[in-house]
Scaffold this active site. Sequence first.
Site, short mmCIF file in Angstrom:
data_model
loop_
_atom_site.label_atom_id
_atom_site.label_comp_id
_atom_site.label_asym_id
_atom_site.label_seq_id
_atom_site.Cartn_x
_atom_site.Cartn_y
_atom_site.Cartn_z
N TYR A 1 42.71 31.34 38.89
CA TYR A 1 41.88 31.81 40.01
C TYR A 1 41.77 30.66 41.01
O TYR A 1 41.36 29.56 40.64
CB TYR A 1 40.52 32.16 39.42
N THR B 1 32.57 45.83 46.75
CA THR B 1 32.80 44.40 46.47
C THR B 1 34.29 44.05 46.34
O THR B 1 34.62 42.90 46.05
CB THR B 1 32.12 43.95 45.16
N ALA C 1 39.38 46.04 36.41
CA ALA C 1 38.67 44.77 36.47
C ALA C 1 38.71 43.98 35.16
O ALA C 1 39.06 44.50 34.10
CB ALA C 1 37.21 45.04 36.85
N GLY D 1 32.16 52.39 45.63
CA GLY D 1 31.33 51.95 44.50
C GLY D 1 30.31 50.95 45.01
O GLY D 1 29.30 51.32 45.61
C1 LIG Z 1 32.03 37.46 44.69
C2 LIG Z 1 32.99 38.37 44.01
C3 LIG Z 1 33.28 38.18 42.67
C4 LIG Z 1 34.20 39.02 42.03
N1 LIG Z 1 34.46 38.81 40.70
C5 LIG Z 1 35.30 39.65 40.04
C6 LIG Z 1 35.56 39.46 38.65
O1 LIG Z 1 35.04 38.55 38.01
N2 LIG Z 1 36.40 40.33 38.04
C7 LIG Z 1 36.97 41.38 38.72
O2 LIG Z 1 37.70 42.14 38.10
N3 LIG Z 1 36.76 41.55 40.04
C8 LIG Z 1 35.93 40.73 40.71
N4 LIG Z 1 35.69 40.92 42.06
C9 LIG Z 1 36.31 42.05 42.76
C10 LIG Z 1 35.45 43.34 42.72
O3 LIG Z 1 34.12 43.05 42.41
C11 LIG Z 1 36.02 44.30 41.70
O4 LIG Z 1 37.27 44.73 42.16
C12 LIG Z 1 35.14 45.50 41.39
O5 LIG Z 1 35.66 46.15 40.26
C13 LIG Z 1 34.99 46.50 42.53
O6 LIG Z 1 33.99 47.42 42.18
P1 LIG Z 1 33.13 48.16 43.28
O7 LIG Z 1 32.21 49.08 42.57
O8 LIG Z 1 32.50 47.20 44.19
O9 LIG Z 1 34.26 49.00 44.03
P2 LIG Z 1 34.51 49.17 45.60
O10 LIG Z 1 34.75 47.89 46.24
O11 LIG Z 1 33.49 50.05 46.19
O12 LIG Z 1 35.88 50.00 45.54
C14 LIG Z 1 37.06 49.40 45.08
C15 LIG Z 1 38.14 50.48 44.94
O13 LIG Z 1 37.80 51.36 43.89
C16 LIG Z 1 37.65 52.69 44.38
N5 LIG Z 1 36.49 53.28 43.70
C17 LIG Z 1 35.23 52.78 43.62
N6 LIG Z 1 34.46 53.62 42.93
C18 LIG Z 1 35.23 54.66 42.56
C19 LIG Z 1 35.00 55.88 41.86
N7 LIG Z 1 33.81 56.20 41.36
N8 LIG Z 1 36.04 56.73 41.68
C20 LIG Z 1 37.28 56.43 42.16
N9 LIG Z 1 37.55 55.32 42.84
C21 LIG Z 1 36.54 54.44 43.04
C22 LIG Z 1 37.45 52.56 45.87
O14 LIG Z 1 37.88 53.70 46.57
C23 LIG Z 1 38.30 51.35 46.17
O15 LIG Z 1 39.64 51.73 46.29
C24 LIG Z 1 34.81 40.07 42.75
C25 LIG Z 1 34.50 40.26 44.10
C26 LIG Z 1 33.61 39.42 44.73
C27 LIG Z 1 33.31 39.65 46.18
#
Ligand SMILES: Cc1cc2nc3c(=O)[nH]c(=O)nc-3n(C[C@H](O)[C@H](O)[C@H](O)COP(=O)(O)OP(=O)(O)OC[C@H]3O[C@@H](n4cnc5c(N)ncnc54)[C@H](O)[C@@H]3O)c2cc1C
Length: 613
Positions: free
Chosen positions: A528, A190, A269, A187
């Site tokens: 957190y 992150t 999330a 995705g």
């Molecule tokens: C600075 C920072 C702040 C953050 N704040 C929060 C917050 O406030 N709340 C929160 O919940 N999380 C937070 N996170 C964690 C992160 O952002 C979340 O987990 C977010 O939902 C991940 O989304 P992504 O699109 O980046 O997924 P990725 O990191 O790309 O993937 C995460 C997982 O999901 C799977 N995935 C991604 N896309 C798909 C798809 N289309 N189909 C099937 N599987 C998929 C991937 O294979 C992997 O296993 C934070 C992280 C950082 C670094």
Amino acid sequence: MQLFDWIAEILRSDAGRSGPETGSTRFVPPPPDVDPLTGRDRFGWGFDDTEFRVTDDGTVKLTGDRYDISGVEMPKLLPWLQDVMGISVDPSDPATPTQDPEIPPPRPAPELMSSLESVLDPDRMTQDDAARLDHGHGQTQQEIYQINHGDGFERVPDLVAYPETAEEVERIVALADQHDAVLIPFGGGTNVTEALRCDPDEDRFIVSVDMRLMNRIEWIDPVNRTAKIQAGAIGRHIEAQLAEYGFTMGHEPDSIEFSTIGGWVATHASGMKKNRYGNIEDIVLDVDVVTPSGRLEKRGLHPRVSTGFDPTSCLFGSEGTLGIITAVTVKLFPEPAVRRYGSVIFPSLQNGVDFLYDLAQTRHVPASVRLMDNTQFHFGQALKPEKTGLDALKSRLETVYVTRLKGYDPDTLVTATLLFEGDEQEVDLQEETVYELANEHGGMRAGSENGRRGYDLTFAIAYIRDLVFRHRLLAESFETAVPWGQAHELIERVKERTHREHEAHDLPGRPFITGRITQVYETGVCIYFYMAMYHEGVDRPDEVYKEVEHGIREEILDAGGSLSHHHGVGKLRADFMDDIASAPTLAAKNELKDAIDPNGVFDTGNQGLGTSR
Ligand SMILES: Cc1cc2nc3c(=O)[nH]c(=O)nc-3n(C[C@H](O)[C@H](O)[C@H](O)COP(=O)(O)OP(=O)(O)OC[C@H]3O[C@@H](n4cnc5c(N)ncnc54)[C@H](O)[C@@H]3O)c2cc1C
């Protein structure tokens, strides 16, 4: 009458040009005018034009102009941090970064490659080293350390593919199944759980399926308040486009600038404004997913159903282990008419927690309320510029007023930031409730500007990790959910355990550990934590950090906390799975996965699922 006039206007406008579906109240907005693949820092967090830099005299400054504190000189941050941690950092002597981390070459898979070429244009597949490295990690301290200061990774994806349609995804999944390859959905990259990291023992060809070109809002239904959004759409783009039509999804994780809606579902999330809009599972109505067994689908879009097993529910937290989410249908909320900020100071953490407890039992909880402990309060102060002239005088007077006249102890006081959203009447009622309860718990209003600053600071603070990395500190956040009755004790136990682990690992200085309550529920809270440790002279500090964090997680579980509230499990916490669920529960999860993905196309090792194959 008014509502329908308004819809008719939208349908007549540019937005409706592609035409609503016959007999439906939906319209198709134009594709977003954005490039979803650029602008992101490949070796750390955030936008590539933004980073904290430190001058030789120790003043810290955030580059670029995206955030409130961009360009502001922060002379107090480094001295404060050194004081808290009992260390001495020489700003003119940063750690030497790794020169070109080693990137293993792609494995050969000529037949699969030639089949994939019939599905995707050549410019939507790459075996470029940098792209493969970029797709083989998320944002854990260890991953970022390995890239910047370590040896890189033993295994990264062999290919990165960029589908544009659900049909292309279907064909990629079918080919991977046929050719015994592994797919890892990507995705925004992150995650903070090592969810994207490749298993070094995986011999099969690994394809990272980057979903970010699937970034359209397929339709908006203003009457039924729903929208269907492709899974690779990035949070900030979704919100900007929905706002053009007066709507919001209300999901605002701190990573909204880069994370995608598919990632939000896959990681289960939670956003900062969940009190008003709900967590991701409350906002999502349906998920389209492609699995090796076909599409998991339910027919129709209803506000709620009672029809037995719901395939959508098992996708929350699936972490890429079941299939590729291609689109998500969500609820929409009108943009709030009123948005106000606020802040309150409490004499101690216990006062603040008691206030939150009482607030959570009312029906007037603001969209966001976050309680920062004493260390985090001072952290916020350290991020302020040095004041001069009248500003300095005003600031001194404020301090005297708070500490001497009002009697708040600077070493114990804590602060809450508040975001109120709704119509005028709702927000008035929320404010009245909040400030009345705060007063009962010894709280004092600290102004809306402090509230706004505290809320917005969240986005800029995320860049600090990469600054401290350059000066031999490792830092990361972790979180948990805990019932009210155990919240205060859990915070204390985490802090004590951090100190014990720090000592046991013989680390220099003192650990930095600070916590905040970010989400409240009737029955408990999400807590957190940020932790940092100095590692001058320490061998493999990233491994040491991981061990320390592992010890703290044991303490959290022992103190009644959950394995995660919203970050998920990934590989980082997979070895705790036996502690959180019974053997039959885990077996049922594995059997579900086997039924959907019998050949292990999505065996990415997350949550330990499928690894016994
Ligand atoms: C600075 C920072 C702040 C953050 N704040 C929060 C917050 O406030 N709340 C929160 O919940 N999380 C937070 N996170 C964690 C992160 O952002 C979340 O987990 C977010 O939902 C991940 O989304 P992504 O699109 O980046 O997924 P990725 O990191 O790309 O993937 C995460 C997982 O999901 C799977 N995935 C991604 N896309 C798909 C798809 N289309 N189909 C099937 N599987 C998929 C991937 O294979 C992997 O296993 C934070 C992280 C950082 C670094």
